[in-house]
Motif scaffolding. Structure first.
Motif, mmCIF file in Angstrom:
data_model
loop_
_atom_site.group_PDB
_atom_site.id
_atom_site.type_symbol
_atom_site.label_atom_id
_atom_site.label_comp_id
_atom_site.label_asym_id
_atom_site.label_seq_id
_atom_site.Cartn_x
_atom_site.Cartn_y
_atom_site.Cartn_z
ATOM 1 N N TYR A 146 0.851 -1.189 0.000
ATOM 2 C CA TYR A 146 0.000 0.000 0.000
ATOM 3 C C TYR A 146 0.886 1.238 0.000
ATOM 4 O O TYR A 146 2.044 1.191 0.425
ATOM 5 N N CYS A 165 -2.230 7.989 0.481
ATOM 6 C CA CYS A 165 -3.550 8.378 -0.026
ATOM 7 C C CYS A 165 -4.525 8.524 1.142
ATOM 8 O O CYS A 165 -4.220 8.146 2.285
ATOM 9 N N ASN A 185 -7.281 6.946 1.858
ATOM 10 C CA ASN A 185 -7.672 5.678 2.467
ATOM 11 C C ASN A 185 -6.569 5.108 3.348
ATOM 12 O O ASN A 185 -6.824 4.613 4.451
ATOM 13 N N CYS A 196 -6.366 0.901 -0.890
ATOM 14 C CA CYS A 196 -5.413 1.949 -1.254
ATOM 15 C C CYS A 196 -5.772 2.505 -2.628
ATOM 16 O O CYS A 196 -6.110 1.760 -3.554
ATOM 17 N N GLN A 197 -5.700 3.812 -2.766
ATOM 18 C CA GLN A 197 -6.081 4.459 -4.021
ATOM 19 C C GLN A 197 -4.969 4.455 -5.067
ATOM 20 O O GLN A 197 -5.215 4.752 -6.230
ATOM 21 N N ASN A 198 -3.765 4.084 -4.660
ATOM 22 C CA ASN A 198 -2.630 4.086 -5.585
ATOM 23 C C ASN A 198 -2.055 2.709 -5.865
ATOM 24 O O ASN A 198 -1.238 2.557 -6.778
ATOM 25 N N LYS A 205 -3.385 -1.115 -6.604
ATOM 26 C CA LYS A 205 -4.540 -1.979 -6.844
ATOM 27 C C LYS A 205 -4.347 -3.324 -6.163
ATOM 28 O O LYS A 205 -3.290 -3.946 -6.279
#
Length: 352
Positions: free
Chosen positions: A93, A97, A99, A108-110, A112
């Protein structure tokens, strides 16, 4: 002498897993080199092997229920981890970000989930690898007395604890019904019991029923009796305060709606299903019964830490949920066994 190569399992297509070898990357200052010992095959893993989750992508160097031993660390890791520590592996992660700042690392937004975060070629986090290098933030320290296979339960238990917080269990008062007597059903049941509530498990198949009874749970044989009627009987007609749906099936969703109590009941939709299960409910029922339908997915850092502590302190015993141990070289056999109906966790042993 430290290794410079890694041997790992990869899914190349539906029904086919093989072992490959590649160079280990250079250890960076904030990373740990882990001698990975065991990785349990999750439902997510074997469903892709069965062709039910092909959207996850190939080639998939998967596995995320893994544990191992620290054999080297970067210069800036600090004293949180030392060479020789047993650790359980978390997802990668970014940590920056919104989240991640809230602790919700599995969304996590960055990075996947199951994406190409560790490789330009392979999806997944290389849980089925004999050695691997990861950022030091992606671990939980474990009791060295736990077996590698038991220590690998941090990830699934973390996801269970995430859902438990949402249904707000009241120790000494609530009755919780878990639908599904497989690995995750019984893990949900064990976590709920550790929080002081009465637990009833509805399952099918003699092996699952026998394992549940061995673990000390009230078991309903859903294959030979009506589980809704049994829950009402066992609760003197009241129904369950909470129902945890740990079987991804339309019938399980329907049973949950019928066995939850008439007012202020809670249904936790823990399991995904492929093909996608249906949920047929009149919105007026939700309204007039003050019914809560709660979704849960993934874990926070707090959930992972709590899972590590509960396993390390043996407040939750997962030894009965390990079906068999299979060597990495026999990865195809391991997936065949993991996807066999009625089996519990197959643990892939990563060191010869």
């Amino acid at each position: 002498m430290l290794p410079n190569k890694m041997k790992f399992a990869v899914l190349t297509e539906k029904g086919h897993a093989e072992v490959r070898v590649k160079e280990l990357p250079k250890l960076r200052e904030d990373e740990l080199l882990i001698k990975q010992e065991a990785c349990n095959i999750c439902t997510t893993d074997y469903q892709q092997w069965l062709g039910l989750r092909e959207h996850q992508g190939y080639p998939m160097a998967g596995g995320h229920e893994a544990s191992g031993i620290v054999i080297a660390k970067g210069d800036k890791v600090g004293d949180t981890y030392e060479v020789g520590d047993r650790v359980s592996i978390l997802y990668d992660y970014c940590g920056i970000c919104d989240n991640c700042k809230a602790g919700m690392i599995t969304i996590c937004q960055n990075k996947k989930l199951f994406g190409k975060n560790y490789s330009d070629e392979y999806y997944g986090i290389f849980g089925f690898s004999d050695y691997f290098i990861r950022n030091a933030k992606s671990f939980v320290k474990m009791n060295p007395d736990l077996s590698p296979s038991e220590a690998g339960f941090v990830e699934p238990l973390g996801s269970v604890l995430h859902g438990m917080r949402k249904i707000r269990l009241r120790g000494g008062y609530d009755t919780v019904v878990v639908i599904g007597g497989g690995t995750m059903g019984l893990l949900n049941a064990a976590a709920a019991r550790a929080m002081g509530v009465r637990v009833i498990v509805s399952g099918r198949g003699e092996k699952k029923l026998e394992t549940g009874r061995k673990m000390g749970f009230e078991m309903i044989d859903a294959g030979n009796t009506d589980p809704v009627e049994e829950v009402k009987r066992l609760t003197n007609g009241r129904g369950a305060d909470s129902v945890i749906v740990s079987a991804g099936a339309t019938s399980a969703n329907q049973q949950a709606l019928e066995m939850v109590k008439d007012q202020h009941g809670r249904i936790l939709l823990y399991a995904a299903g492929y093909p996608v299960p249906e949920l047929n409910v009149d919105s007026n029922i939700i309204h007039y019964k003050n019914l809560e339908l709660i979704g849960t997915f993934g874990s926070t850092l707090e959930d992972f830490d709590n899972a590590g502590k509960m396993l390390s302190e043996r407040r939750i015993d997962v030894s009965n949920l390990i079906e068999e141990k299979v060597l990495l070289t026999n990865i195809q056999e391991a997936f065949e066994k993991a996807s066999t109906k009625g089996n519990f966790r197959i643990s892939v042993m990563l060191q010869e």
